[in-house]
Design a protein around this motif. Structure first.
Motif, PDB file in Angstrom:
ATOM      1  N   GLY A 108       0.840  -1.184   0.000  1.00 38.48           N
ATOM      2  CA  GLY A 108       0.000   0.000   0.000  1.00 38.48           C
ATOM      3  C   GLY A 108       0.877   1.236   0.000  1.00 38.48           C
ATOM      4  N   ALA A 109       0.496   2.253  -0.773  1.00 39.45           N
ATOM      5  CA  ALA A 109       1.247   3.503  -0.810  1.00 39.45           C
ATOM      6  C   ALA A 109       0.283   4.672  -0.711  1.00 39.45           C
ATOM      7  CB  ALA A 109       2.062   3.603  -2.101  1.00 39.45           C
ATOM      8  N   ARG A 110       0.710   5.685   0.012  1.00 38.71           N
ATOM      9  CA  ARG A 110      -0.085   6.914   0.145  1.00 38.71           C
ATOM     10  C   ARG A 110       0.776   8.073  -0.325  1.00 38.71           C
ATOM     11  NH1 ARG A 110      -4.595   8.637   3.069  1.00 38.71           N
ATOM     12  NH2 ARG A 110      -4.560  10.843   3.660  1.00 38.71           N
ATOM     13  N   VAL A 111       0.483   8.561  -1.523  1.00 43.68           N
ATOM     14  CA  VAL A 111       1.189   9.711  -2.072  1.00 43.68           C
ATOM     15  C   VAL A 111       0.551  10.959  -1.467  1.00 43.68           C
ATOM     16  CG1 VAL A 111       1.811  10.978  -4.158  1.00 43.68           C
ATOM     17  CG2 VAL A 111       1.632   8.469  -4.225  1.00 43.68           C
ATOM     18  N   THR A 112       1.354  11.790  -0.848  1.00 43.52           N
ATOM     19  CA  THR A 112       0.815  13.000  -0.213  1.00 43.52           C
ATOM     20  C   THR A 112       1.172  14.276  -0.945  1.00 43.52           C
ATOM     21  OG1 THR A 112       2.737  13.043   1.271  1.00 43.52           O
ATOM     22  CG2 THR A 112       0.747  11.953   2.082  1.00 43.52           C
ATOM     23  N   SER A 113       2.177  14.235  -1.825  1.00 40.74           N
ATOM     24  CA  SER A 113       2.585  15.418  -2.586  1.00 40.74           C
ATOM     25  C   SER A 113       3.068  14.978  -3.962  1.00 40.74           C
ATOM     26  CB  SER A 113       3.710  16.153  -1.849  1.00 40.74           C
ATOM     27  OG  SER A 113       4.187  17.244  -2.596  1.00 40.74           O
ATOM     28  N   PRO A 114       2.672  15.682  -5.016  1.00 39.84           N
ATOM     29  CA  PRO A 114       1.964  16.970  -5.038  1.00 39.84           C
ATOM     30  C   PRO A 114       0.453  16.847  -4.915  1.00 39.84           C
ATOM     31  CG  PRO A 114       2.550  16.353  -7.256  1.00 39.84           C
ATOM     32  CD  PRO A 114       3.143  15.313  -6.365  1.00 39.84           C
ATOM     33  N   ALA A 115      -0.097  15.635  -5.086  1.00 37.79           N
ATOM     34  CA  ALA A 115      -1.541  15.422  -4.955  1.00 37.79           C
ATOM     35  C   ALA A 115      -1.766  14.075  -4.286  1.00 37.79           C
ATOM     36  CB  ALA A 115      -2.228  15.464  -6.317  1.00 37.79           C
TER      37      ALA A 115
END
Length: 234
Positions: A86-93
């Motif tokens: 699982g991955a949670r991209v927080t930047s840029p969106a």
């Protein structure tokens, strides 16, 4: 038929970035060094349960000569004989990526859009990418890749083995000409990965603040949808 190029692009985006400031010490490989590293990875794979880390992903695109960067957190967890990611991209969106039971899902909360890719036919290939630096054994690595030993290199105080990998599967080589991996063989965890494509684009990744075999809070990585969510399935 599943588009392997598209699947791989989604999945590999969870494992690529460029190290720019870490102090590094490099040593040439000694005879027998690679065999020792692979044995260490075999032992580490038996102990590996999970890893969670901060990441920085950089993608360099040759055509436009630009690098795009994303940051966030990621986890890998053994679930029986398979690996969940699982991955949670927080930047840029904000984006949330999940690979579980042969299915890859990507949620873009900003547009409330969900992409689902059924990767069951290519599950083994995709898991070989997933576990290449997180819990994979040395034996499995040698089965899927032709390995060149580039010696030891110290990154952020951790001695890593630097390995260059060429895919043995011709269909994988259509997307990845080779991959360079900096792995801590004692824990079976990579600190850095650079992946090179036939287009001469490359993806590189660095992992920091790694939590090894600790309980992972999966709530931030959960994909939540509602009646307004639009979905594409492939």
């Amino acid at each position: 038929m599943i588009n392997l190029r598209r699947i791989t692009a989604f999945l590999l985006f969870s494992a690529v970035a460029l190290v720019t400031t870490s102090a590094r010490l490099h040593a040439q490989p000694k005879p027998g060094h690679l065999d020792a590293v692979l044995r260490q990875m075999d032992a580490a794979s038996l102990k590996f349960q999970s890893a969670e880390a901060d990441f920085r992903w950089d993608l360099y695109e040759l055509v436009v000569k630009e690098t795009s960067t994303q940051t966030g957190t990621i986890y890998f967890k053994k679930q029986g004989t398979t690996t969940v990611m699982g991955a949670r991209v927080t930047s840029p969106a904000l984006k949330i990526i999940e690979f579980r039971n042969g299915t890859l899902r990507l949620l873009e909360p900003g547009t409330n859009h969900l992409t689902i890719i059924d990767a069951t036919k290519n599950k083994a290939q995709l898991e070989s990418f997933l576990t290449v630096g997180f819990g994979g054994s040395g034996k499995d690595l040698a089965k899927a890749w032709t390995i060149s030993d580039l010696g030891d290199e110290t990154i952020d105080g951790v001695q890593t083995a630097k390995l260059d990998l060429v895919p043995k599967d011709p269909s994988v080589r259509k997307n990845c000409t080779h991959m360079t991996l900096w792995v801590d063989p004692v824990r079976g965890i990579e600190l850095k990965q650079s992946l090179y494509m036939p287009s001469e684009d490359y993806r590189t990744a660095v992992y920091t603040d790694i939590k090894y075999n600790q309980k992972v809070d999966e709530k931030p990585y959960q994909i939540k949808t509602d009646s307004k969510t639009t979905t594409d399935q492939h």
